[in-house]
Design an enzyme around this catalytic site. Sequence first.
Site, mmCIF file in Angstrom:
data_model
loop_
_atom_site.group_PDB
_atom_site.id
_atom_site.type_symbol
_atom_site.label_atom_id
_atom_site.label_comp_id
_atom_site.label_asym_id
_atom_site.label_seq_id
_atom_site.Cartn_x
_atom_site.Cartn_y
_atom_site.Cartn_z
ATOM 1 N N CYS A 1 -0.688 3.194 -10.312
ATOM 2 C CA CYS A 1 -1.557 2.265 -9.577
ATOM 3 C C CYS A 1 -3.048 2.525 -9.743
ATOM 4 O O CYS A 1 -3.761 1.661 -10.246
ATOM 5 C CB CYS A 1 -1.195 2.281 -8.097
ATOM 6 S SG CYS A 1 0.356 1.443 -7.792
ATOM 7 N N LEU B 1 -9.348 14.123 -0.125
ATOM 8 C CA LEU B 1 -10.458 14.994 -0.494
ATOM 9 C C LEU B 1 -9.910 16.321 -1.021
ATOM 10 O O LEU B 1 -10.489 17.364 -0.765
ATOM 11 C CB LEU B 1 -11.400 15.229 0.687
ATOM 12 C CG LEU B 1 -12.318 14.067 1.053
ATOM 13 C CD1 LEU B 1 -13.224 14.447 2.230
ATOM 14 C CD2 LEU B 1 -13.175 13.605 -0.133
ATOM 15 N N PHE C 1 0.816 -1.222 0.000
ATOM 16 C CA PHE C 1 0.000 0.000 0.000
ATOM 17 C C PHE C 1 0.848 1.270 0.000
ATOM 18 O O PHE C 1 0.325 2.348 0.235
ATOM 19 C CB PHE C 1 -0.927 0.011 1.220
ATOM 20 C CG PHE C 1 -1.854 -1.181 1.267
ATOM 21 C CD1 PHE C 1 -3.018 -1.205 0.508
ATOM 22 C CD2 PHE C 1 -1.558 -2.285 2.039
ATOM 23 C CE1 PHE C 1 -3.861 -2.307 0.532
ATOM 24 C CE2 PHE C 1 -2.392 -3.394 2.070
ATOM 25 C CZ PHE C 1 -3.546 -3.404 1.315
ATOM 26 N N ARG D 1 4.413 7.509 -15.084
ATOM 27 C CA ARG D 1 3.372 6.607 -15.595
ATOM 28 C C ARG D 1 1.991 7.212 -15.347
ATOM 29 O O ARG D 1 1.693 7.618 -14.236
ATOM 30 C CB ARG D 1 3.500 5.224 -14.922
ATOM 31 C CG ARG D 1 4.739 4.473 -15.359
ATOM 32 C CD ARG D 1 4.891 3.136 -14.655
ATOM 33 N NE ARG D 1 5.315 3.269 -13.274
ATOM 34 C CZ ARG D 1 5.593 2.236 -12.465
ATOM 35 N NH1 ARG D 1 5.477 1.008 -12.923
ATOM 36 N NH2 ARG D 1 5.982 2.431 -11.227
ATOM 37 N N GLY E 1 -8.771 18.640 -7.646
ATOM 38 C CA GLY E 1 -7.675 18.989 -8.552
ATOM 39 C C GLY E 1 -7.814 18.305 -9.888
ATOM 40 O O GLY E 1 -8.919 18.024 -10.347
HETATM 41 N N1 LIG Z 1 4.443 1.718 -7.521
HETATM 42 C C1 LIG Z 1 3.589 1.748 -6.519
HETATM 43 O O1 LIG Z 1 3.341 2.795 -5.910
HETATM 44 C C2 LIG Z 1 2.876 0.488 -6.092
HETATM 45 C C3 LIG Z 1 2.175 0.466 -4.871
HETATM 46 C C4 LIG Z 1 1.530 -0.707 -4.495
HETATM 47 C C5 LIG Z 1 1.545 -1.813 -5.319
HETATM 48 N N2 LIG Z 1 2.209 -1.765 -6.516
HETATM 49 C C6 LIG Z 1 2.234 -2.971 -7.345
HETATM 50 O O2 LIG Z 1 3.507 -3.580 -7.221
HETATM 51 C C7 LIG Z 1 3.907 -4.185 -8.464
HETATM 52 C C8 LIG Z 1 5.236 -3.606 -8.912
HETATM 53 O O3 LIG Z 1 5.046 -2.228 -9.166
HETATM 54 P P1 LIG Z 1 6.287 -1.252 -9.395
HETATM 55 O O4 LIG Z 1 5.760 0.120 -9.453
HETATM 56 O O5 LIG Z 1 7.359 -1.590 -8.414
HETATM 57 O O6 LIG Z 1 6.747 -1.721 -10.856
HETATM 58 P P2 LIG Z 1 8.109 -1.435 -11.594
HETATM 59 O O7 LIG Z 1 7.828 -1.480 -13.026
HETATM 60 O O8 LIG Z 1 8.761 -0.206 -11.016
HETATM 61 O O9 LIG Z 1 9.048 -2.665 -11.168
HETATM 62 C C9 LIG Z 1 8.893 -3.959 -11.641
HETATM 63 C C10 LIG Z 1 10.278 -4.582 -11.760
HETATM 64 O O10 LIG Z 1 10.126 -5.965 -12.070
HETATM 65 C C11 LIG Z 1 11.163 -6.316 -12.984
HETATM 66 N N3 LIG Z 1 10.778 -7.568 -13.677
HETATM 67 C C12 LIG Z 1 9.796 -7.750 -14.579
HETATM 68 N N4 LIG Z 1 9.750 -9.042 -14.970
HETATM 69 C C13 LIG Z 1 10.720 -9.681 -14.283
HETATM 70 C C14 LIG Z 1 11.175 -11.026 -14.235
HETATM 71 N N5 LIG Z 1 10.600 -11.984 -15.003
HETATM 72 N N6 LIG Z 1 12.212 -11.329 -13.428
HETATM 73 C C15 LIG Z 1 12.778 -10.383 -12.667
HETATM 74 N N7 LIG Z 1 12.396 -9.087 -12.661
HETATM 75 C C16 LIG Z 1 11.368 -8.736 -13.455
HETATM 76 C C17 LIG Z 1 11.271 -5.111 -13.880
HETATM 77 O O11 LIG Z 1 12.506 -5.078 -14.569
HETATM 78 C C18 LIG Z 1 11.112 -3.984 -12.865
HETATM 79 O O12 LIG Z 1 12.365 -3.584 -12.335
HETATM 80 C C19 LIG Z 1 2.744 -3.917 -9.425
HETATM 81 O O13 LIG Z 1 1.899 -5.020 -9.421
HETATM 82 C C20 LIG Z 1 2.053 -2.710 -8.826
HETATM 83 O O14 LIG Z 1 0.700 -2.658 -9.159
HETATM 84 C C21 LIG Z 1 2.882 -0.645 -6.910
#
Ligand SMILES: NC(=O)c1ccc[n+]([C@@H]2O[C@H](COP(=O)([O-])OP(=O)(O)OC[C@H]3O[C@@H](n4cnc5c(N)ncnc54)[C@H](O)[C@@H]3O)[C@@H](O)[C@H]2O)c1
Length: 455
Positions: free
Chosen positions: A281, A271, A159, A348, A274
């Site tokens: 996400c 709240l 989260f 993103r 904007g």
């Molecule tokens: N970014 C956020 O704020 C956030 C918050 C909560 C949940 N999430 C969830 O967490 C997950 C990751 O999000 P993120 O923002 O860290 O993504 P990201 O794209 O920053 O990181 C993903 C990483 O995984 C690596 N990767 C992909 N396929 C791979 C494989 N087969 N083997 C090894 N490494 C591999 C990529 O190279 C990349 O470095 C998503 O499901 C997202 O929805 C993200």
Amino acid sequence: MRVAVIGTGYVGLVSAVCLAHMGHMVVGVDNDTEKLAQLQRGQSPIYEPGLQEDLTLAIGTGRLQFHGDLEAAVGGSAVIFIAVGTPPLPSGASDTRAVAAVATAVGAVLAGDDQPRLVVNKSTVPIGTGDRVQDLVAQGAAAAGAPPPPVTVVSNPEFLREGQALWDSYNPDRIVLGSNDPAALLTMEQLYAPLIKRRCRGCDSSHPGPIPLIKTDLASAEMIKYAANAFLATKVSFINELAQLCDRLGADITLVADGIGLDQRIGRAFLDAGIGWGGSCLPKDVSALLHTASSRGLHPRLMEAVTAVNGDQRRLVVRKLQRVLPVLQGCTIGLLGLTFKPNTDDLREAPALDIATELIRLGAMVKGFDPYWSRQDHWPKALGSIQCCSSAMALAKGCHALVVVTEWPEFKLLDWTELGQEMVQRLVVDGRNCLDGAALTAAGFHWQGMGRNPP
Ligand SMILES: NC(=O)c1ccc[n+]([C@@H]2O[C@H](COP(=O)([O-])OP(=O)(O)OC[C@H]3O[C@@H](n4cnc5c(N)ncnc54)[C@H](O)[C@@H]3O)[C@@H](O)[C@H]2O)c1
């Protein structure tokens, strides 16, 4: 415990650092060779406040390493986190191919292994993916001619908020653990014990009481993540819809938000009217939930409306400019802040991208100043159509209007009298309601907020 974190992006890297500071031996794995090389040099490939410092410290303790060899990382770990990306498909569904590839590869590595291990889904995945991961691990082992390894799948949704990811990881509001196996939940509780007791670096030890732990079945934990993001998106779209009404009626949405936010049943967070929600996400998680509901024969009307209101907010910024500049053709518009929120480098689904595209379509020239990207030695491809400015002053030069797209704290300190002198016309759309409208009006600006009327 020995832990592997597969995927070292925003979530994986922050989690790996946090787990190392909890005292675990952590190996971070990524298949992006450039990212991996940077991490092996001890450099964070992403920007998050405090991350570089905590990464350096964690590596210094000898408890955090990075490599590309999944086999070595998985073979030596009792807990294997999957933290790879789950971006949206054109259909709106979540693309879980990376999760599936990792699950299958883990199964292949563990073929013939008899040591019990946990595979923990930290990636946000559609409800039911935990069961699929269990099957894919078995399939990976079967392809190598072995029976299913003794692996249990746990859902541990993340989260954290980008921009304060480290603080959130050390001080989560709750930890959610989902599994159909009570023993797996117990192991996870032991893994997180230093955090739960707030006894690790970065934890706010003045906070009374432990971090709440929510233990559920697999599907409920997966659902909690989507429910949380859908609710947050709903709050923002709700206040934005009211802001449009305030614009028409002469009311001030920030006062309305304060007035309702003090009601404990409502709460003030999320709240702020904007430009609306963006980022990696909320958009993809709301659309994945919509897709899941539709594919089960439901018609998720509320989520559809929440999404539609959000799209309107981005167009509204352009309409606000057009109230003063009906013909944008030939005008120069400056965007203040380009990342989807302050204190991150993440672009993103950033609203700035949509707004710039629309302005360019209408014939305007778009310049941008971003407190992170304008100070890097390269301008990212995603911002290619926006002309890079090195400062707010350089941005203001020759502009017919400025739009605050992201509320970076430093924008509050800008000298608007000086900026106004550089502009062709003193027009500001404060897309995040973060400026002092009265001060801007006194400085001779035509100022427009979101749901706030000019003083
Ligand atoms: N970014 C956020 O704020 C956030 C918050 C909560 C949940 N999430 C969830 O967490 C997950 C990751 O999000 P993120 O923002 O860290 O993504 P990201 O794209 O920053 O990181 C993903 C990483 O995984 C690596 N990767 C992909 N396929 C791979 C494989 N087969 N083997 C090894 N490494 C591999 C990529 O190279 C990349 O470095 C998503 O499901 C997202 O929805 C993200």
